[in-house]
Design an enzyme around this catalytic site. Structure first.
Site, PDB file in Angstrom:
ATOM      1  N   ASN A   9       9.052  24.580   6.677  1.00 50.96           N
ATOM      2  CA  ASN A   9       7.662  24.779   7.104  1.00 50.96           C
ATOM      3  C   ASN A   9       6.776  24.097   6.068  1.00 50.96           C
ATOM      4  O   ASN A   9       6.643  24.594   4.951  1.00 50.96           O
ATOM      5  CB  ASN A   9       7.374  26.293   7.168  1.00 50.96           C
ATOM      6  CG  ASN A   9       5.919  26.607   7.449  1.00 50.96           C
ATOM      7  OD1 ASN A   9       5.134  25.718   7.808  1.00 50.96           O
ATOM      8  ND2 ASN A   9       5.544  27.868   7.301  1.00 50.96           N
ATOM      9  N   LYS A  33       3.656  23.755   6.169  1.00 48.14           N
ATOM     10  CA  LYS A  33       2.334  24.398   6.092  1.00 48.14           C
ATOM     11  C   LYS A  33       1.236  23.323   6.105  1.00 48.14           C
ATOM     12  O   LYS A  33       1.391  22.307   6.782  1.00 48.14           O
ATOM     13  CB  LYS A  33       2.257  25.295   4.848  1.00 48.14           C
ATOM     14  CG  LYS A  33       3.425  26.281   4.784  1.00 48.14           C
ATOM     15  CD  LYS A  33       3.284  27.309   3.720  1.00 48.14           C
ATOM     16  CE  LYS A  33       4.526  28.191   3.696  1.00 48.14           C
ATOM     17  NZ  LYS A  33       4.425  29.269   2.732  1.00 48.14           N
ATOM     18  N   HIS A  58       3.727  33.681  11.539  1.00 55.74           N
ATOM     19  CA  HIS A  58       4.035  33.581  10.103  1.00 55.74           C
ATOM     20  C   HIS A  58       3.146  34.569   9.339  1.00 55.74           C
ATOM     21  O   HIS A  58       2.008  34.828   9.733  1.00 55.74           O
ATOM     22  CB  HIS A  58       3.781  32.146   9.614  1.00 55.74           C
ATOM     23  CG  HIS A  58       4.270  31.905   8.227  1.00 55.74           C
ATOM     24  ND1 HIS A  58       3.549  32.261   7.122  1.00 55.74           N
ATOM     25  CD2 HIS A  58       5.432  31.376   7.772  1.00 55.74           C
ATOM     26  CE1 HIS A  58       4.239  31.947   6.031  1.00 55.74           C
ATOM     27  NE2 HIS A  58       5.387  31.404   6.402  1.00 55.74           N
ATOM     28  N   GLU A 111       1.428  34.267   6.838  1.00 53.95           N
ATOM     29  CA  GLU A 111       0.110  33.733   6.462  1.00 53.95           C
ATOM     30  C   GLU A 111      -0.859  33.787   7.637  1.00 53.95           C
ATOM     31  O   GLU A 111      -2.068  33.963   7.456  1.00 53.95           O
ATOM     32  CB  GLU A 111       0.278  32.307   5.910  1.00 53.95           C
ATOM     33  CG  GLU A 111       0.905  32.342   4.518  1.00 53.95           C
ATOM     34  CD  GLU A 111       1.696  31.117   4.126  1.00 53.95           C
ATOM     35  OE1 GLU A 111       1.624  30.088   4.822  1.00 53.95           O
ATOM     36  OE2 GLU A 111       2.415  31.204   3.107  1.00 53.95           O
ATOM     37  N   GLU A 117      10.855  37.467   6.760  1.00 57.24           N
ATOM     38  CA  GLU A 117      10.201  36.919   5.583  1.00 57.24           C
ATOM     39  C   GLU A 117       9.371  38.002   4.900  1.00 57.24           C
ATOM     40  O   GLU A 117       8.219  38.241   5.285  1.00 57.24           O
ATOM     41  CB  GLU A 117       9.280  35.770   5.987  1.00 57.24           C
ATOM     42  CG  GLU A 117       9.989  34.682   6.740  1.00 57.24           C
ATOM     43  CD  GLU A 117       9.255  33.362   6.612  1.00 57.24           C
ATOM     44  OE1 GLU A 117       9.875  32.426   6.125  1.00 57.24           O
ATOM     45  OE2 GLU A 117       8.078  33.311   6.952  1.00 57.24           O
ATOM     46  N   GLY A 175       6.734  32.167  -1.633  1.00 54.45           N
ATOM     47  CA  GLY A 175       6.046  31.365  -2.633  1.00 54.45           C
ATOM     48  C   GLY A 175       5.956  32.016  -3.997  1.00 54.45           C
ATOM     49  O   GLY A 175       5.210  31.554  -4.868  1.00 54.45           O
ATOM     50  N   SER A 234      11.118  32.041  -0.786  1.00 53.36           N
ATOM     51  CA  SER A 234      11.558  31.456  -2.061  1.00 53.36           C
ATOM     52  C   SER A 234      13.024  31.027  -2.053  1.00 53.36           C
ATOM     53  O   SER A 234      13.726  31.188  -3.045  1.00 53.36           O
ATOM     54  CB  SER A 234      11.282  32.432  -3.213  1.00 53.36           C
ATOM     55  OG  SER A 234       9.893  32.643  -3.355  1.00 53.36           O
TER      56      SER A 234
HETATM   57  C1  PEP Z   1       7.438  30.472   4.178  1.00 49.70           C
HETATM   58  O1  PEP Z   1       6.248  30.315   3.999  1.00 49.70           O
HETATM   59  O2  PEP Z   1       7.884  30.624   5.329  1.00 49.70           O
HETATM   60  C2  PEP Z   1       8.305  30.481   3.021  1.00 49.70           C
HETATM   61  C3  PEP Z   1       9.485  31.029   3.142  1.00 49.70           C
HETATM   62  O3  PEP Z   1       7.810  29.920   1.879  1.00 49.70           O
HETATM   63  P1  PEP Z   1       8.576  29.735   0.480  1.00 49.70           P
HETATM   64  O4  PEP Z   1       9.938  29.174   0.791  1.00 49.70           O
HETATM   65  O5  PEP Z   1       7.724  28.760  -0.288  1.00 49.70           O
HETATM   66  O6  PEP Z   1       8.656  31.070  -0.166  1.00 49.70           O
END
Ligand code: PEP
Length: 291
Positions: free
Chosen positions: A51, A53, A134, A136, A204, A210, A249
């Site tokens: 992703n 973003k 998601h 976010e 998630e 992040g 992450s």
């Molecule tokens: C995400 O935003 O779906 C995600 C898993 O981000 P990250 O891998 O940067 O933690």
């Protein structure tokens, strides 16, 4: 009894057999989801999805070229990237075996929805999946479970895979409510007509996105086990075929231990999907486990 991609206590392996998705003839190119039923266990291929973003402009497509090369050399693993909408058209002819997707869509097919993108528009740009809900979007844009369910249903109606994200935040985890929160999100956001061919779930935990923090394998497997049980409750046998990704992450360093956890069928990756060096390394880790 149906389980995820392995028996508990055994090493996790994605299946290496590719079957055609039965009766899947939406407007989008069929996704390469493949399941195999062996001795009461559904085996599914790993899906490694990135992703991007709100990152990247045209020059970043050289990373996609290199990710496509990594995907070509790992045919036992499905690979997907969701770039910003603005890069989809340029990305399509360069994606090779990489499935392209959107990061969001509107539930309506068209109309007065300034700034929004419909699922059909994504299909026209070459997308085969779309991320729905998601964390976010839930946090920044206040998206509710029912809105996410409507978006996912709209995506499925045009032949896209809906990748529905669920996960608790840190206070909910600390209060011991993580399982309850995620179960409620699934109840509210999984479209009832979902199948193993048109739905992917990504677990998630918002506190792991992040941040460099990840749950333990026991915590991931406990949650994925509950998600599997809930999917079977909601969708019957189809729920046993839905891929359940982990996101939060994931890096080349921890991908092996995360993908080896019970009921983990792949990963949704943010930061480490932005460079082919890191994302390609994760694809190779998945391919090694699937071997
Ligand atoms: C995400 O935003 O779906 C995600 C898993 O981000 P990250 O891998 O940067 O933690």
């Amino acid at each position: 009894m149906f389980r995820g991609c392995r028996e508990r206590g055994e090493p996790n392996r994605g299946a290496s057999v590719r079957l055609q998705a039965p009766g899947f003839s939406g407007l989008a190119q069929p996704f390469s989801i493949a399941t195999r039923h062996v001795k009461g266990v559904w085996l599914v291929r790993f899906l490694i999805a990135g992703n991007w973003k709100m990152n990247g402009s045209r020059p970043m497509l050289v990373e996609l070229d290199r990710i496509a090369e990594a995907a070509r050399t790992a045919p036992s693993v499905d690979v997907a990237i969701a770039p910003p909408f603005t890069l989809l058209a340029d990305a399509a002819p360069r994606a090779g075996a990489v499935m392209l997707g959107g990061q969001d869509c509107h539930p309506a097919a068209q109309g007065a929805h300034t700034g929004a993108i419909s699922a059909g528009m994504l299909v026209e740009m070459g997308a085969r999946f779309v991320i729905c809900g998601h964390s976010e979007r839930r946090a920044e844009f206040g998206e509710s479970d029912s809105l996410i369910q409507a978006k996912a249903a709209a995506a499925q109606a045009v032949g896209l895979i809906a990748c529905v994200c669920v996960g608790e935040d840190e206070p909910e985890r600390d209060a011991g409510q993580a399982i309850m929160v995620v179960a409620a999100e699934l109840d509210g956001s999984v479209p009832p007509a979902s199948t193993g061919a048109n739905l992917v779930i990504s677990y998630e935990p918002a506190w792991a996105i992040g941040t460099g923090r990840t749950p333990t394998c026991a915590e991931i497997s406990e949650m994925h086990g509950m998600i599997r049980a809930k999917l079977i409750q909601l969708l019957g046998e189809e729920g046993a075929k839905v891929r359940i990704l982990y996101g939060g992450s994931v890096t080349p360093d921890n991908a092996g231990s995360i993908l080896a956890c019970a009921e983990v069928n792949g990963a949704l990756i943010g930061g480490a999907s932005l460079t082919a060096d890191k994302f390609g390394a994760i694809i190779r880790v998945a391919a090694e486990i699937a071997r």
